[in-house]
Write an enzyme that holds these catalytic residues in place. Structure first.
Site, short mmCIF file in Angstrom:
data_model
loop_
_atom_site.label_atom_id
_atom_site.label_comp_id
_atom_site.label_asym_id
_atom_site.label_seq_id
_atom_site.Cartn_x
_atom_site.Cartn_y
_atom_site.Cartn_z
CD GLU A 58 -1.82 -2.26 1.50
OE1 GLU A 58 -0.54 -2.66 1.97
OE2 GLU A 58 -2.83 -3.18 1.58
CG PHE A 120 -9.60 -10.26 10.36
CD1 PHE A 120 -8.60 -10.70 10.85
CD2 PHE A 120 -9.91 -10.24 8.98
CE1 PHE A 120 -7.48 -10.97 9.86
CE2 PHE A 120 -8.97 -10.60 8.10
CZ PHE A 120 -7.77 -10.80 8.60
CD GLN A 121 -7.37 -7.73 6.69
OE1 GLN A 121 -8.31 -7.39 5.89
NE2 GLN A 121 -6.05 -8.11 6.37
CE LYS A 170 -17.23 -7.01 2.45
NZ LYS A 170 -16.32 -8.23 2.83
CG MET A 486 22.38 12.45 4.46
SD MET A 486 23.38 13.54 3.56
CE MET A 486 22.91 14.57 2.15
#
Lengths: 591, 196
Positions: A58, A120-121, A170, A486
């Site tokens: 993502e 869940f999630q 959802k 760096m």
């Protein structure tokens, strides 16, 4: 009860999302499916107006959307699932907030009745992303969805642009409600960004500019964000006033690097002439920049003798770090247009010949000079060669974060805005590769190059697979010095040369890796190999991983050292070990 | 590269600098702090208070007192009163940062306008008998505090006024058997006929 079955505006929440994207002219969507966004993916499957680009993580979707937005001026759109999908978006959202990039991120959420249940999630997406978005929404009623989506696009793209997030449970995606096309009343009446500058303040600014003896224009990313018209007006303004101009990292390309008034980038790794001009100027015109700490150096020694004019669309940018004399709130293009008009009507070009002579002396110090080497490729030389090889082509450059990023900014000349995509504010390693994907999606026939480092590029390397899938011929030009350069440079300068975990041990063989991904692997080890390999990289119409082996211990100069002011820069030719140690020692506030 | 070592070295004056190596300029600012009362008119929607509080904690601003309630239910408007301290530059930042939030209508600095009234309400529970009980009642009367609950061994006083007056009353109650205090925080409004 009225029969709504034939009303075309009756649809599911999922359908509304796709419909809203179409209504806002979205052609490309970057995303990754998951349980909580399946209804939306089902709608995407059944249409062909919005093309979905499937990333591999993502974070890649977020940076790709940023690259897309930065190179087009249009908002980048992301679709990810709940929980980990949303948390993986935190980095790109924060990156976009820091650099004022318009993003619209749609996240799925667990069904409304499960919110707060540790389902869940599930995660508190709006809570987590509240500090890293310009605004965000959780939509609990399908009949609010259209309004929120339209407002989201407006908020992301108006005023100071930024990322927004819409969290859609959802059950709301499944529910049927009434859609409406975008309309003015969708937006909070409390949100009214100011576009037009105050006329009296503009007059004051013109009076200051007309009386200047040692002026400098300091422009930033705000000019790019304001659109191509702003860059054109900036060029007109430089022409009309005859003033020297420098720019921040984010503002490169607004004024052409080949322009005669160009001083180069300013700040910590900016040019000597740019920083000296900033320090010694008597009038500073800041346009769409925010006096960031990488720019100002020591705040109490920043440009001590100047009157400062600051044009910014965000009132909170004014007087945040540096107190200014003439603040002008408004859109860069709008204000510059008014400013130019007043300047042309009421003022004439001040005589600043003496100032240009001073600048010429600073320029003659040649602060970007480096020692040539015939045996090993110096990173500066690699960028110069890349610049030479791509001249005259339709080229877009992205970068990761670190030494290579600074060298790219110093040695690659940008002639046009929207051609330079880099993570300036947040400094996100791993930005450049997925950003290049987004740029290439928007500009399929252009040459898109990610100037990368060997460490950064491994952070989002998996997106090469996306490039192969969508036949996006991005070029990943890795300045491979086998270090987090760096980090190593700072450890040398500030931590007694104890190189703690900055060596890139167990580096992959990038050429073989390219092969494994199904793209093209190239390598250059000697300076003599470089031009031929670059030519091949440019001509091949497939994604390329280019392993450019460069000097391992080269450091990035010039540099404003420890708690020093702009006029105390350390130049590369003077940066012997002793001089460097002396410059960094005893500084109360270390850089 | 030995010359790079020893970053903690002596400066020109010969004193040892012990500032840790840092990626940032570690400057101390010495501007004096000021206390300001801000009135913030916001859209009353979920998360709006979290946004305001998150701004303060995220940017390291102080909250001395924060009061919030819906004030116009028809228009879904809430009014937040924040008492904060900071340097003048920080106070200016706070106002701009609040003002640019999407659901924020207006931010008014009641301290700068100088024509505002500030009030706070407190409920003060005092337990005791004998002289202490009599003295508590007498002081409550002097402060125009009302008794809103009483038992044979306790009182709950309700007192309204500016924060300093309330603090003073609480201090006086301490030796007389102060049990606990609940304060509302400051609410402020401008004087005269005009609204914010």
């Amino acid at each position: 009860m009225t029969d709504k079955s034939h009303d075309p505006n009756q649809m599911t929440g999922a359908a509304m999302i796709v419909r809203a994207l179409i209504d806002h002219g979205v052609q490309h969507l970057f995303g990754y499916p998951g349980g909580a966004v399946l209804p939306i993916y089902d709608e995407i499957f059944q249409q062909s107006e919005v093309e979905h680009i499937l990333v591999r993580h993502e974070q890649g979707a977020g940076h790709a959307a940023e690259g897309y937005a930065r190179s087009t001026g249009k908002p980048g759109v992301v679709l990810v699932t709940s929980g980990p999908g949303a948390t993986n978006m935190v980095t790109p959202l924060t990156d976009a907030l820091m650099d004022s990039i318009p993003l619209v991120c749609i996240t799925g959420q667990v069904p409304t009745h499960l919110i707060g249940n540790d389902a869940f999630q599930e995660c508190d997406t709006v809570g987590i992303t509240r500090p890293c978005t310009k605004h965000n929404w959780l939509v609990r009623d399908v009949n609010d969805l259209a309004k929120v989506l339209h407002e989201a696009f407006y908020v992301a793209t108006s005023g100071r642009p930024g990322p927004v997030l819409v969290d859609v449970p959802k059950d709301v995606q499944f529910a049927v409600g009434t859609y409406h096309p975008p309309r003015k009343s969708d937006v909070h009446v409390s949100y009214t960004p100011r576009v037009k500058g105050d006329a009296a303040q503009i007059r004051k600014a013109v009076a200051l500019l007309a009386s200047a003896k040692r002026p400098v224009i300091y422009s930033g990313g705000g000019v790019i964000n304001s659109g191509t018209e702003a860059s054109k007006l900036l060029r007109d303004l430089v022409e009309a006033t005859g003033f020297p101009i420098t720019s921040t990292l984010m503002g490169l390309g607004a004024y052409p690097a080949s322009g005669k008034n160009w001083l180069g980038m300013l700040g910590m790794h900016g040019t000597y002439e740019a920083n000296m001009a900033m320090h010694d100027c008597d009038v500073m015109l800041c346009i769409g920049a925010r006096f960031d700490d990488r720019i100002t150096g020591r705040v109490d020694a920043f440009s001590p003798g100047s009157k400062k004019i600051h044009i910014d669309i965000d009132p909170s940018s004014i007087n945040k770090n540096i107190r200014v004399d003439v603040p002008i709130i408004g859109d860069a293009a709008n204000v510059m247009g008014d400013l130019l008009q007043v300047f042309k009507a009421e003022a004439k070009k001040p005589d600043i010949k003496a100032w240009w002579q001073e600048i010429a002396v600073w320029r003659a110090r040649n602060s970007l000079a480096y020692k040539k080497n015939n045996d090993i490729i110096l990173p500066q030389y690699a960028i110069e060669s890349l610049f030479a090889a791509t001249r005259g082509r339709d080229t877009y450059i992205t970068t990761e974060v670190g030494q290579h990023q600074m060298w790219a900014a110093q040695f690659f000349g940008f002639e046009e805005p929207h051609r330079w995509m880099t993570s300036g504010g947040l400094g996100t390693m791993g930005y450049g590769l997925p950003a290049a994907l987004g740029v290439q999606v928007a500009h399929p026939d252009s040459l898109v190059i990610d100037i990368a480092g060997d460490a950064s590029v491994q952070m989002t390397m998996q997106e090469m697979s996306t490039a192969v899938q969508y036949e996006l011929p991005i070029k990943i030009f890795i300045l491979n010095n086998q270090y987090m350069g760096m980090v190593r440079q700072w450890q040398q300068l500030l931590h007694g040369n104890r190189l703690s975990h900055s060596y890139s041990e167990a580096l992959p063989d990038f050429v073989k890796l390219a092969d494994a991904f199904g793209c093209v692997g190239l390598q250059a080890i000697k300076p003599g190999d470089l031009d031929g390999a670059l030519k091949e990289m440019i001509s091949v119409k497939r994604p390329v991983l280019f392993d450019c082996r460069v000097a391992t211990l080269e450091n990035c100069f010039p540099m404003i050292p420890s708690g020093k002011a702009h006029n105390e820069m350390l130049l590369p030719v003077e940066a012997t070990d002793e001089a460097t140690a002396a410059a960094f020692a005893g500084g109360k506030a270390l850089v | 590269m030995p010359a790079f070592a020893g970053m903690t070295t002596e400066n020109d004056e010969g004193t040892t600098m012990n500032q840790p190596a840092s990626a940032y300029f570690l400057e101390e600012r010495h501007d004096p702090n000021e206390t300001h009362t801000l009135s913030v008119l916001v859209q009353n929607e979920p998360g709006v208070l979290a946004r305001v509080i998150g701004l303060f904690s995220g940017r390291g601003y102080n909250i001395e007192s924060l009061t919030v309630s819906e004030t116009e239910s028809q228009k879904h408007l809430s009014r937040i009163t924040i008492v904060t301290t900071g340097t003048p530059m920080v106070i200016e930042q706070i106002k701009h940062q609040l003002d640019r939030m999407v659901p924020v209508y207006r931010v008014v600095d009641m301290t700068i306008t100088g024509r505002s009234i500030e009030r706070e309400l407190a409920m003060v529970k005092v337990r005791g008998g004998g002289d202490h009980r009599v003295e508590a009642l007498r002081l409550a009367d002097a402060f125009r505090a009302r008794v809103i609950d009483a038992t044979i061994e306790s009182f709950v006083f309700e007192i309204t006024g500016n924060s300093a007056k309330i603090s003073q009353f609480i201090d006086l109650m301490r030796p007389l058997g102060l049990v606990e205090v609940s304060r509302t925080g400051v609410a402020a409004i401008g004087r005269g006929p005009e609204g914010m």
